[in-house]
Every structure is written in structure tokens, then in C-alpha cells.
Motif scaffolding. Sequence first.
Motif, mmCIF file in Angstrom:
data_model
loop_
_atom_site.group_PDB
_atom_site.id
_atom_site.type_symbol
_atom_site.label_atom_id
_atom_site.label_comp_id
_atom_site.label_asym_id
_atom_site.label_seq_id
_atom_site.Cartn_x
_atom_site.Cartn_y
_atom_site.Cartn_z
ATOM 1 N N GLU A 211 0.865 -1.179 0.000
ATOM 2 C CA GLU A 211 0.000 0.000 0.000
ATOM 3 C C GLU A 211 0.899 1.225 0.000
ATOM 4 O OE1 GLU A 211 -3.480 1.978 2.816
ATOM 5 O OE2 GLU A 211 -1.572 1.369 3.676
ATOM 6 N N GLN A 260 -3.521 -1.028 7.534
ATOM 7 C CA GLN A 260 -2.524 -0.344 6.710
ATOM 8 C C GLN A 260 -1.705 -1.409 6.003
ATOM 9 O OE1 GLN A 260 -0.936 3.568 7.941
ATOM 10 N NE2 GLN A 260 -1.116 2.757 10.002
ATOM 11 N N GLY A 261 -1.470 -1.136 4.710
ATOM 12 C CA GLY A 261 -0.847 -2.154 3.868
ATOM 13 C C GLY A 261 0.660 -2.204 3.983
ATOM 14 N N GLY A 262 1.139 -2.349 5.197
ATOM 15 C CA GLY A 262 2.578 -2.424 5.428
ATOM 16 C C GLY A 262 3.157 -1.051 5.682
ATOM 17 N N PHE A 264 6.878 -0.828 7.602
ATOM 18 C CA PHE A 264 8.301 -1.225 7.607
ATOM 19 C C PHE A 264 9.226 -0.035 7.786
ATOM 20 C CE2 PHE A 264 6.085 -3.815 4.276
ATOM 21 C CZ PHE A 264 5.864 -4.941 5.050
ATOM 22 N N GLY A 512 0.737 -1.946 10.943
ATOM 23 C CA GLY A 512 0.471 -2.150 9.520
ATOM 24 C C GLY A 512 0.705 -3.600 9.142
ATOM 25 N N GLY A 513 0.058 -4.499 9.849
ATOM 26 C CA GLY A 513 0.151 -5.911 9.490
ATOM 27 C C GLY A 513 0.857 -6.791 10.500
#
Lengths: 799, 157
Positions: A211, A260-262, A264, A512-513
Motif C-alpha cells: 500500500e 494499513q498495507g505495510g 516497515f 500495519g500488518g
Amino acid sequence: MTGTSEGWVGSHFHRKEDHRLITGKGRFLADIARPAALHIVFKRSDHAHATIESVDVSAAKAMAGVVAVVTGDDIKDEILPMPQPVVQPALPATYPKHWPLAVGKVKWHGEPVAAVIARDPYVAADAAEAIEVDYDPLPYVGDAESALADGATIVHEDWPDNIIFQMDFTGGADEESQRAHEAKVQEVFDSADIVIKQRFTCHRCGVAPMETRGALFEWDESDGLTGWLTTQRPHIDRLALSDILEIPAEKIRIIAPRDQGGGFGVKAPFYREPMLIAYMAKKLGRPVRWIETRQEHLMAVSQERDQIHDLEVAAASDGKLLAIRDRGLADCGDGCEGVYWGFLMPFLGAVELPNAYDWPIGDIKVKVAITNKSALSPARAFGEFPTRFAMERAIDMVAKRCGMEPADVRRKNLVATLPHMSITNEYFDSGDFIKVWDNLMAEADLPGFRASQAEARAEGRYLGIGFGLGVELSGVASELFVPMENQPGYGAATVRLDPRGKVLVFEGDAPGGQGHETTVAQAVAHSFGIHPNDVVVTTGDTGTTPFGSGTVGARAGSYFVSAAVQACEFLKEKIARIMAHDLALAEASPADFSFADGFVTYQKDANIKKTFREAVERVIMAPINLPEGESGGLEHTAFFEAEKPMIAFNADVCTVEVDIETGQFKILSWTTSEDVGQIINPQIVEGQMQGAIVQGLSNTMFEEFVYDENGQQLTADFENYKLATAADVPDIKVTHAPTPCPYTPLGSRGIGEGRPSDVPGTLCNAICDALGPFGIEITDLPLRPDSLWRKIQAARGAS
Amino acid sequence: MSTTTITVTINGEVFEETVPVRMLLVDFIRERAALTGTHIGCTYEGVCGACTVQIDGEAVKSCLMVAAQADGHEITTVEGLAQGGELSPLQRAFNEQHALQCGYCTPGILMNMDEFLRENPDPTDDEIRHGLVGNLCRCTGYAHIVDAVRQAAKETR
Ligand code: FES
Ligand code: FES
């Protein structure tokens, strides 16, 4: 699903988050709709370095559906410039002044120059195309070394040079002590049996979550500013926006979407785009929405690593490490990025350079240079991917010179007793490195491998084995976080009991995951003796959650979960006190009550018990006849800070086969040994490891941001910035050799953030081991078959 | 902006809509049908697979088509996978094997693997991995996805 109400910590509980995500009911930023939201599209620079002569927005403004067009000149007197204290580290550096849009000149290809706001996203994109910018190109400063060369063009033209940050990590604060320290280290080098001196370079690559970034802001005269933002640290964004836009903080609410799509790391900075979107939403009094395109993402962010290390190691002929010297140099880009400024990653990378080895002494210095590229933005294995690559490769080079197994050199030099203070003042709180290492070696079967390697070599096949290891931060203690980011390290959690016996948990960080909802639900269920499905978790909404510095540095398993457990313990005591009072158990202390299987039980007489719901309802709904000084209600916010900074530790082994005719290689196996302390959810832990190691492999083997000689970024799509696919990577065997952390209530450690760091060294060590007969040393990343093939060719030609 | 009127069936529901000719199918699904389970990961490059849906049972990347091309066709999105509130074996396996972290890639992977398993009821791990190359996942490292597809294959056979 296994586990009982007694034992949710450590049990295989399937994630609570999943149902919505596998049925298409996740709520990501792009799924949040506000009525009549406008769309913003940025016009980005075509040049890496140029003066902006003029910006002609007339054609764009005239298009039907366009509501506003803004340029840097329009906003520079309306929005305060960065830096602002809340997103400025307390480290001595030069902080470049900047606004959301370029003012006067552009400093990298892709920098936002103007923006169009329109009713329709397609129209906004067309209108952005129609903006005419006239540039006068300036010389491109394309790498850290040329940025520091005499006569280099200065990127931030009011600076004396292109250095944003430099630091001596080992020699003390003043010149004199630094010179004395250098001399002391030199003496060790002068008398050492073995000295390795090597330059290691690591390319620009990063995380690129699936994302992209996005923002949606709206303004309301009475409520103020509400923003939905892809972010790892909504509470910091809120304060920073308040400072920049001069809106009182209490009139700002930032909501990180539940899904949330990642992240990191890449969603942790305070970026330029959201500042402008928030400003425009207020100015126009209408909601404004931005969904970053993949091209924008790869031009603007997700770029990390990009460091050069001139590393020297002194060792005795028996493999004992004696001293280290490093001169690091990082290519920061333009540095215009709140919180990190492109240099905090190389800073921490240097702190973590010594890794888990017991160095008697070291001399470590780093310089970070401004160039005409986008600012480095954080990526998991924050700053240390390059330093760990250098270190793990150097250890193998020492082993070769000593005629020893690299595995033996590692074991010999591991820090054997903890706590330990590293030569860069990184505190290792607890754990057992040797135990983790020996567990790995039991998995690796080195003698067996050496036998098959010899057999294969006799058939002309080249097998290799490589090792690596890493100490990782388990959360970021205030002791490090306050100077590093000017932010607190504590974890915070609010636990609110519901009169019906259910539990609500509020977390100010924004996952986020990583599975925070499940992990904390297990910890809370464990504590109260209820089921994790009876725990509901809210994250990342500054309107409802306690202050937290963000989902960074593996803070969840270490700090956040610990805060939640402390809050539970506080509430349990209160419930127990009131129950003892109600039952007229004058002798009873709170510790006499157990919370298990949905009951609160007086342990000295198991017939005396109440359901958890009854016990809770009594305190919340019937606050009469309470013990003296006691009040009704059951809600508590705990702020957890461990006494000391904490770490996690791991070691890896991989085996490879290299085809010397093509330079192609195949990873045959990958095994890890982990100390993550007490595991809360084994599947989540394993998932973090699998994912992190594959990110490390993808960074090492495939991903690279490439700029041409004029600073044009050539890799702004997934065709050219290649991520590893399922067919490119191995399955990873994750094993455990845990030591519970004594400083967290559950013994858990934070995991996952730093985990890609030892991957490049481990893989390259295996390949160099396979190619032992050719004496090849890999010192540069990325690792590509064609460059490997050239090295093999050169070695064969030479022999 | 030129427009056209199309009729498509999505998860059994008929949509007759007038759309701009250039509207991508993925945008139609997300905005007109309000089915936001279909995601955009590479902004229409056709590389990431997050936008994968099935058209007449075949997995396709919905960012590589305009909505008008779907006129007269039957589309299934991730929201249509569970039947009568019951998760499909593949969906269940994704939960049980922890095959998703952020879940952004997951809908596309489910739609691709749902078709894949119909074509390959007994796949090897290698075949599963090659079947997944059109779907990028940044979180999981893929191993648990392979485990989930293998489990679903076993349960469905
Ligand atoms: S958005 Fe369609 S393949 Fe990436
Ligand atoms: S689960 Fe996050 S991208 Fe696949």
C-alpha cells in the motif's frame, strides 16, 4: 486454535485481524470515503537540481473541475517551514529548511513543485500535466563522495558544505580525546597478527510496502482538523502538523486507518505531502484526499541503505578480534524529511556496527552527505543493513586469514556474558548469545555439510555455507529515543473494562500488518483469564488512544504489550480489593485472587468466586459500599518503560549452490535461530521472520534504485524496481533458543524490525564459501549473477 | 469526457452504469460498486496483482482493463468468495496458516489462487510458487501463503 484461558501467551491463536481482510472488508486509507472529497495530484520535478524560473498554472486553473492550484510561492508565507522541534532530533546536525512544495529550486527528480486540487482524480492528473515549469538546470550532485569533494556544488546553498551530520561514535566529544583514542586504536592495529582493510558498499534500496502512502484531511470550524493518514506515528504527526500549520494541537485529530498495507519504516517520517493536504483542506474548507501512485512512491520514498564503509579489523592469528575501525559515508539525498532527515539511519547503523561481538576497542566515525536524490527514508533493519553486511563479511575474511571456520570465529568472539555495553554504547540487556549460536550449529551440521561440499566439488559443483548474526533493538528506550528523535520511548496502553465483562484496549501506535490486535488480545486475555475474542483493540486514533511515539523499532512485543499487561494488573488489583471487601475477607490480599477461566477466585477457598463479568460489573455499575478511598469504574492507562534498553538476538545459516559458468546461484536452505524471549503468538513471530528475511533477500538480490548521470530516477515502477516473487525465494526454517527478557512483565522481546540486517552478509558468505577455490570476496551490493560471473571469470583468468 | 453504458454482474448483482470510457475496471469495482476489497498496489502497471478479480471465472488484473471491456461479463471479487457467510477453504487456510500480515495483497492472491486450485487441484510447492509470481506480497515472505494454498488443495480434493 489451542490454548486455554490460563495460557493464551504462547498459544497458537489464529489472528483476529484476518476475517475482515480475507473477505474484502478491510478498511485501508483508500477505502475511506468522505462526501465531496476533492483530489490532490502533485506536479513533481523533472530535474534533479535546477532553479525554478517560473511556474505557469494558468492552463491548469482554467480546466473544468479544478478547484485550486498551488505552488511553493503560494504557501511559503502561509505554512511555517520545517524543521520544527517535535520532528527534529536532539543530535547536532544541520537541518535543511523546507516547505511541502519546492521554493526557488528543486533538489531531486520527483520533488513536489506544485499541486492541483480537483473534484475528479482524472481531471486533477490532467491539470497537473498542464502546469508548465521553466527550469534552469544546476550541476547534479550524484553521490556522497562527490558531494564532499573540493569545489562540489552545495545543494542547500546557504550551507558551508554538503554535510548534514557527522559523528565520532567512540572517541569522545572533543578533538583531543578523539585524537588520543585514534592513536590507541592504531597501536592495536600496529601490533595485530592480522589486519583486514576493505571498502564495503551497499546500494540504495528499501521497503516499498504494497500500500502506498495516502492522506485524507477535512476541516470543520468547531472540531478543527481531522486527518486519516497512512502513518506509523499518528501522535507525532498531530503535534508536527499543529506546529507547522499553527493550529492548536487539541483541534487536530489524526487517525491511522485500522488496516494499513505495510509500513516497515517508510510510513514513520513526517512527510511533506500531508502538510500541504492538511493546509489545503483547511483553506478550502472541503475534504482533500491523496492516494500516492506507485511511481510517486518509488520516486519519493522507500529509499534507504546507500552507505559506504571503509572497514578495518585487527585480529590475532587465533581468530580473536582485537579492534575495529570504520569510516562510514552515507548518501542522504536532500535530507528534507521530518523526524529522520535522511541521516538517522546511518547514525543508528554505526551504533549497531559492532554487532554481538566483544570488541576490546574501536574507532567508528560516520559522515552523511547531502546529494540531489530523495531523502533516505527508514526501512526495516534501520541503517544497519549496510553495516551488518560489512561486519559479517569482514568476520569471514578474518576467518579465512586465520585458516579457521567462520563459524568458529563467530562463536569465539560472541559476547559471552550479558548485560554488556558495546563500544558504541549500545546496551545489551539480557539473553544468551552462545545458546542461540549453539542451537544454530546443531541445525547446521557443519561437518556433514563440509563432506557433501567436498563431494560436490569433486563433481565440479560449487556448494557453500554462510553464517551471520544480529543483535536487534527490542523497542527503543527513552535513553536512546529522546536524543535520537526527540520523542519518548515508553509504550502506552489504555485498558477499559466494559460492564459486560469485555475489554477494550487502546494503542496510540499504528500497526500495519504486525498483528497487534491479536498479540495484545492474547496478553490481555491471559492476564484476565478470559478469551482473546472478548478483547477489542483500537489503534492509531489520536482522539481515543494514549500518546505513543509510533509503531517503530519493534516496540509492540516489548513496550506496548508490556504497558497493556501493567494496566491489566492494576485493574485486577482493584477488582480483587473490592471483592475482598465485599466478601468481608479482611485477611485477603489482591494476590490471593486468581483470574482464570472467566472467574475471579479466592484461592484460599475455591468456592468463593465470581464470574469476571459480575466482578467487573460490580465496580463499574454499582459503586456503592466501596472500601474507604476506593472509587468506581475500571479503566487504566499504563506507560511502560523498561529499566534498560532491551535487545533480541538471532543467528542464521544458509547454503547455496553456484553455477560458475553463469554466476547464477540457488539458495538451498535457510535456517535461523532466534531469541525472541517469551513468545506470545508463535505464528506471528514466524511470519515476521519469514517476511523480514525475504525482504532482506529481495533487497540483496533484486531491488536497486538507479539514478542516471543527470539524476533522473530510472526505477520508479515495479518492472524496474523488482521485488522478490514467491518463485525467487526459499522457505525458511525458524528455530528458537529463547531466554525470557527479565525487564518485561511477560518476558517477551520486540522482534521483526531489524531482522533483515544479517541477510546480505549470510548469503554473500555462503556464496564466497562456495567460490572458495577462486578466492572471491563480495564487497558490494546488490548481489547479481552478472557481476558474480565477471568476478568468477576474472579469478579464473588470473589462475 | 466520453462515456458509455455498461452492464456487468459483480458477485451476482447486476450493475448498469454509465461510465467514462477511460475508467479502469478496478476503479469501477471500487467506486461504482463500492467493493473496496480489490486493491491497487502498483497503480495500474499490472505487476503487483493486488487488483486481481475473476471475470467469467478467470483471474485477471482489473487495472489492465477499462470497465467498458467488462460489459456483459460476470465478475467475482474477493467479497464474493465466501458463500452464505461461510469462508471458502482457501480463505480459512489463509487464516489458519497465517498467510497474511497487512492483508493488502491478500484479496488478489485469493482470487488468483482460487482459480489456480481449480486448474491445479494437486499442486507441488514449486507449482504454487510459480502460480504466485503475478502477485507481490511485501510482508509474508510467501512461505505461509504456499502453506495455505497447499492446505486448501488438500481439503478441497
Ligand atoms: S494494481 Fe493492478 S496489478 Fe498492480
Ligand atoms: S500481507 Fe502485506 S503485502 Fe502481503
